[in-house]
Design a protein around this motif. Sequence first.
Motif, PDB file in Angstrom:
ATOM      1  N   SER A   1      17.441  33.231   6.687  1.00  0.00           N
ATOM      2  CA  SER A   1      16.444  33.838   5.808  1.00  0.00           C
ATOM      3  C   SER A   1      15.032  33.568   6.302  1.00  0.00           C
ATOM      4  O   SER A   1      14.166  34.449   6.267  1.00  0.00           O
ATOM      5  CB  SER A   1      16.627  33.307   4.381  1.00  0.00           C
ATOM      6  OG  SER A   1      15.654  33.836   3.519  1.00  0.00           O
ATOM      7  N   HIS A   2      14.783  32.367   6.793  1.00  0.00           N
ATOM      8  CA  HIS A   2      13.441  32.017   7.291  1.00  0.00           C
ATOM      9  C   HIS A   2      13.131  32.692   8.619  1.00  0.00           C
ATOM     10  O   HIS A   2      11.971  32.988   8.916  1.00  0.00           O
ATOM     11  CB  HIS A   2      13.317  30.498   7.438  1.00  0.00           C
ATOM     12  CG  HIS A   2      13.149  29.780   6.141  1.00  0.00           C
ATOM     13  ND1 HIS A   2      12.004  29.859   5.379  1.00  0.00           N
ATOM     14  CD2 HIS A   2      13.994  28.982   5.441  1.00  0.00           C
ATOM     15  CE1 HIS A   2      12.130  29.137   4.284  1.00  0.00           C
ATOM     16  NE2 HIS A   2      13.334  28.596   4.293  1.00  0.00           N
ATOM     17  N   VAL A   3      14.180  32.956   9.416  1.00  0.00           N
ATOM     18  CA  VAL A   3      13.966  33.525  10.750  1.00  0.00           C
ATOM     19  C   VAL A   3      13.949  35.044  10.722  1.00  0.00           C
ATOM     20  O   VAL A   3      13.108  35.683  11.357  1.00  0.00           O
ATOM     21  CB  VAL A   3      15.054  33.028  11.729  1.00  0.00           C
ATOM     22  CG1 VAL A   3      14.940  33.744  13.068  1.00  0.00           C
ATOM     23  CG2 VAL A   3      14.949  31.521  11.910  1.00  0.00           C
ATOM     24  N   TYR A   4      14.886  35.641   9.971  1.00  0.00           N
ATOM     25  CA  TYR A   4      15.104  37.080  10.053  1.00  0.00           C
ATOM     26  C   TYR A   4      14.711  37.879   8.806  1.00  0.00           C
ATOM     27  O   TYR A   4      14.494  39.089   8.879  1.00  0.00           O
ATOM     28  CB  TYR A   4      16.589  37.372  10.313  1.00  0.00           C
ATOM     29  CG  TYR A   4      17.117  36.862  11.617  1.00  0.00           C
ATOM     30  CD1 TYR A   4      16.832  37.521  12.805  1.00  0.00           C
ATOM     31  CD2 TYR A   4      17.951  35.747  11.662  1.00  0.00           C
ATOM     32  CE1 TYR A   4      17.345  37.066  14.014  1.00  0.00           C
ATOM     33  CE2 TYR A   4      18.477  35.293  12.865  1.00  0.00           C
ATOM     34  CZ  TYR A   4      18.169  35.950  14.033  1.00  0.00           C
ATOM     35  OH  TYR A   4      18.679  35.514  15.218  1.00  0.00           O
ATOM     36  N   GLY A   5      14.727  37.245   7.636  1.00  0.00           N
ATOM     37  CA  GLY A   5      14.548  37.998   6.404  1.00  0.00           C
ATOM     38  C   GLY A   5      15.882  38.370   5.784  1.00  0.00           C
ATOM     39  O   GLY A   5      16.949  38.082   6.332  1.00  0.00           O
ATOM     40  N   PRO A   6      15.860  39.034   4.610  1.00  0.00           N
ATOM     41  CA  PRO A   6      17.080  39.208   3.809  1.00  0.00           C
ATOM     42  C   PRO A   6      18.136  40.127   4.403  1.00  0.00           C
ATOM     43  O   PRO A   6      19.331  39.877   4.239  1.00  0.00           O
ATOM     44  CB  PRO A   6      16.546  39.760   2.482  1.00  0.00           C
ATOM     45  CG  PRO A   6      15.214  40.351   2.807  1.00  0.00           C
ATOM     46  CD  PRO A   6      14.655  39.520   3.909  1.00  0.00           C
ATOM     47  N   ALA A   7      17.761  41.226   5.064  1.00  0.00           N
ATOM     48  CA  ALA A   7      18.768  42.189   5.524  1.00  0.00           C
ATOM     49  C   ALA A   7      19.678  41.576   6.584  1.00  0.00           C
ATOM     50  O   ALA A   7      20.911  41.681   6.509  1.00  0.00           O
ATOM     51  CB  ALA A   7      18.090  43.446   6.064  1.00  0.00           C
ATOM     52  N   VAL A   8      19.096  40.924   7.577  1.00  0.00           N
ATOM     53  CA  VAL A   8      19.893  40.294   8.627  1.00  0.00           C
ATOM     54  C   VAL A   8      20.700  39.130   8.054  1.00  0.00           C
ATOM     55  O   VAL A   8      21.877  38.935   8.405  1.00  0.00           O
ATOM     56  CB  VAL A   8      18.988  39.809   9.777  1.00  0.00           C
ATOM     57  CG1 VAL A   8      19.821  39.098  10.849  1.00  0.00           C
ATOM     58  CG2 VAL A   8      18.241  40.981  10.387  1.00  0.00           C
ATOM     59  N   THR A   9      20.071  38.364   7.173  1.00  0.00           N
ATOM     60  CA  THR A   9      20.768  37.221   6.570  1.00  0.00           C
ATOM     61  C   THR A   9      22.031  37.666   5.858  1.00  0.00           C
ATOM     62  O   THR A   9      23.122  37.090   6.060  1.00  0.00           O
ATOM     63  CB  THR A   9      19.838  36.499   5.581  1.00  0.00           C
ATOM     64  OG1 THR A   9      18.665  36.055   6.267  1.00  0.00           O
ATOM     65  CG2 THR A   9      20.530  35.305   4.948  1.00  0.00           C
ATOM     66  N   ALA A  10      21.928  38.694   5.032  1.00  0.00           N
ATOM     67  CA  ALA A  10      23.092  39.176   4.279  1.00  0.00           C
ATOM     68  C   ALA A  10      24.145  39.762   5.215  1.00  0.00           C
ATOM     69  O   ALA A  10      25.348  39.542   5.035  1.00  0.00           O
ATOM     70  CB  ALA A  10      22.648  40.214   3.256  1.00  0.00           C
ATOM     71  N   SER A  11      23.709  40.507   6.224  1.00  0.00           N
ATOM     72  CA  SER A  11      24.646  41.123   7.148  1.00  0.00           C
ATOM     73  C   SER A  11      25.406  40.080   7.948  1.00  0.00           C
ATOM     74  O   SER A  11      26.646  40.149   8.091  1.00  0.00           O
ATOM     75  CB  SER A  11      23.884  42.058   8.096  1.00  0.00           C
ATOM     76  OG  SER A  11      24.728  42.547   9.107  1.00  0.00           O
ATOM     77  N   ARG A  12      24.709  39.103   8.507  1.00  0.00           N
ATOM     78  CA  ARG A  12      25.356  38.064   9.312  1.00  0.00           C
ATOM     79  C   ARG A  12      26.315  37.240   8.467  1.00  0.00           C
ATOM     80  O   ARG A  12      27.408  36.877   8.924  1.00  0.00           O
ATOM     81  CB  ARG A  12      24.290  37.169   9.948  1.00  0.00           C
ATOM     82  CG  ARG A  12      23.582  37.828  11.140  1.00  0.00           C
ATOM     83  CD  ARG A  12      22.288  37.120  11.471  1.00  0.00           C
ATOM     84  NE  ARG A  12      22.463  35.744  11.848  1.00  0.00           N
ATOM     85  CZ  ARG A  12      22.501  35.296  13.113  1.00  0.00           C
ATOM     86  NH1 ARG A  12      22.400  36.156  14.115  1.00  0.00           N
ATOM     87  NH2 ARG A  12      22.618  34.017  13.379  1.00  0.00           N
ATOM     88  N   ARG A  13      25.906  36.959   7.249  1.00  0.00           N
ATOM     89  CA  ARG A  13      26.775  36.159   6.387  1.00  0.00           C
ATOM     90  C   ARG A  13      28.058  36.903   6.065  1.00  0.00           C
ATOM     91  O   ARG A  13      29.155  36.340   6.110  1.00  0.00           O
ATOM     92  CB  ARG A  13      26.037  35.826   5.091  1.00  0.00           C
ATOM     93  CG  ARG A  13      26.875  34.954   4.188  1.00  0.00           C
ATOM     94  CD  ARG A  13      26.200  34.651   2.894  1.00  0.00           C
ATOM     95  NE  ARG A  13      27.127  33.900   2.062  1.00  0.00           N
ATOM     96  CZ  ARG A  13      27.094  33.876   0.758  1.00  0.00           C
ATOM     97  NH1 ARG A  13      26.183  34.576   0.129  1.00  0.00           N
ATOM     98  NH2 ARG A  13      27.956  33.159   0.065  1.00  0.00           N
ATOM     99  N   ALA A  14      27.951  38.198   5.716  1.00  0.00           N
ATOM    100  CA  ALA A  14      29.136  38.985   5.401  1.00  0.00           C
ATOM    101  C   ALA A  14      30.047  39.112   6.617  1.00  0.00           C
ATOM    102  O   ALA A  14      31.278  39.081   6.500  1.00  0.00           O
ATOM    103  CB  ALA A  14      28.729  40.364   4.897  1.00  0.00           C
ATOM    104  N   ALA A  15      29.446  39.256   7.812  1.00  0.00           N
ATOM    105  CA  ALA A  15      30.241  39.379   9.032  1.00  0.00           C
ATOM    106  C   ALA A  15      31.002  38.092   9.334  1.00  0.00           C
ATOM    107  O   ALA A  15      32.102  38.133   9.907  1.00  0.00           O
ATOM    108  CB  ALA A  15      29.343  39.756  10.206  1.00  0.00           C
ATOM    109  N   ARG A  16      30.439  36.960   8.961  1.00  0.00           N
ATOM    110  CA  ARG A  16      31.146  35.692   9.165  1.00  0.00           C
ATOM    111  C   ARG A  16      32.227  35.476   8.122  1.00  0.00           C
ATOM    112  O   ARG A  16      33.322  34.991   8.424  1.00  0.00           O
ATOM    113  CB  ARG A  16      30.152  34.522   9.124  1.00  0.00           C
ATOM    114  CG  ARG A  16      29.180  34.469  10.282  1.00  0.00           C
ATOM    115  CD  ARG A  16      28.415  33.148  10.311  1.00  0.00           C
ATOM    116  NE  ARG A  16      27.603  32.943   9.112  1.00  0.00           N
ATOM    117  CZ  ARG A  16      26.311  33.242   9.021  1.00  0.00           C
ATOM    118  NH1 ARG A  16      25.699  33.809  10.064  1.00  0.00           N
ATOM    119  NH2 ARG A  16      25.631  32.997   7.923  1.00  0.00           N
TER     120      ARG A  16
END
Length: 539
Positions: free
Chosen positions: A37-52
């Motif tokens: 969240s601190h590095v990328y913002g919400p869209a990337v954070t949510a996407s990466r988390r769901a992919a994991r």
Amino acid sequence: MKLAHALEAVKALGILRAKGIIDPTRPREALRAIQDSHVYGPAVTASRRAARATPDAPGLVDEHGELTFRQIDDQSTALARGLRTAGITEGTVVGLLARDHRGLVLALIAAGKLGAKVALLNTGFAKPQFAEVCEREGVRAVLHDSEFLGLLDALPEELPRYLTWVEGEIPSGARTLDELIAENSSEPLPAPAHPGGIVILTSGTTGLPKGAPRSRVNPLATAGMVDRIPYPRRGTQVIVSPLFHSTGLGTWLVAMSLGTKTVLRRRFDAEATLALVAEHRAQMLVAVPTMLHRMVELDPAILAKYDLSQLKCILVAGSALAPELCQKVAKVFGPVLYNLYGSTECAVATVATPEDLALSPGTAGRSPITCEVRLHDDNDRLITARETTGRIFVRSGAPFEGYTDGRNKQIIDGFLASGDVGHFDRHGLLMVDGRDDDMIVSGGENVFPQEVENLLLERADVFDAAVVGVDDVEFGKRLRAFVVPEPGHTPEESEIKAFVKANLARYKVPREVFLLAELPRNATGKLLRRELMEYERPS
């Protein structure tokens, strides 16, 4: 105050755990999400988390088919590589002009992985607005659907541009996102030094839309979105609200955080939306009130065609919710309606549950965790009494960063002016009376159009209604009503005036009544009142 906010944070964490957004058995994953969240913002954070968490689960469905969460993450990385090769890097402002589909979603995530800033552009723009907003926001590349090619003439020819969605043949020399994805690897990229962020435009109902940037969002702010709204976890939601605006964007981000599949459709159609809900057995539908109005007005035989028994939540936001519509929705769909009140600047302010709407149809409800609403009078004094109208101020879990042109809104003790006026009713529920700049002073009396509009919507022969103030030599302003009749009806001007006179004060009776085929509204259902103020009766 600090202690109260600390206790609020603890409660917010409890809500995130209860809703399944935080898993206390996986603290390392929670820490990773915070870092993202601190590095990328919400869209990337949510996407990466769901992919994991659920890589092979369906994450997105549109008219091209289905993508898993792993495919969303991989394709957005490949797209980011392609855009980087084209010169789009950290800090570049990218204009994104697209309807709701995978191209918009992948572009948002890809830009986040590069640290590029995305300006979400309104698909209803005319060419002058489009050009002026792009210049003001410093847009250096445009990703757009092919249907908007005509608008691109207003921008410098050398500006890089890529097609997010193609209808018909690909124009000569044009490049598509699909091509960039196919040509590049999905190997992870180096992280940007800073998140690029997103610029969400205001509705622009009174002038050129302003840009409201969001670079970082406190993870606890998500608690405000899920506190009073029953988002499905690893379920399905259908979004027909535009993703370029706050509600559509926010609900998509929450869905990814919960491993929930999102179903999108580029253009709204009332029956087609119900068909999607039934086909995908969606537990949640996200719309704007005007869309919902068209759904409940469908022929009962059409409504009966679709099994909607799995639908537990219809979330609306973006424009005023008429009491009459609340009651119709309850009859057609049952007690499933949730009304979110907020703004581009304030984010979430309040949410009304079905129970709230049964008590006070049309209410904006109560504030969820991390949010709070206060009323102030014209002299900035706090209003605590119920049934007393004042200006609405909001404390939100997603604080406003100021407009991109350097301007800001009034702030009192950390509470931001929403631009609306309202009151708390006898149940303690917030009632939004209208925009503070919509108030009409006629003959020395204050009139809020929404009250008259809601009354007109109670008539069986009225499908839609609007009231505006126009200049008048004697009274300063006079009320002008616009009515969209129900099919097969033609209400008389004298009938409309008599109806208002029988139910409201004399000074709230429109001096003129016009019948129209439809009212001018933007993509989020907000009424374009200025167009009605300038309306001239056809000769």
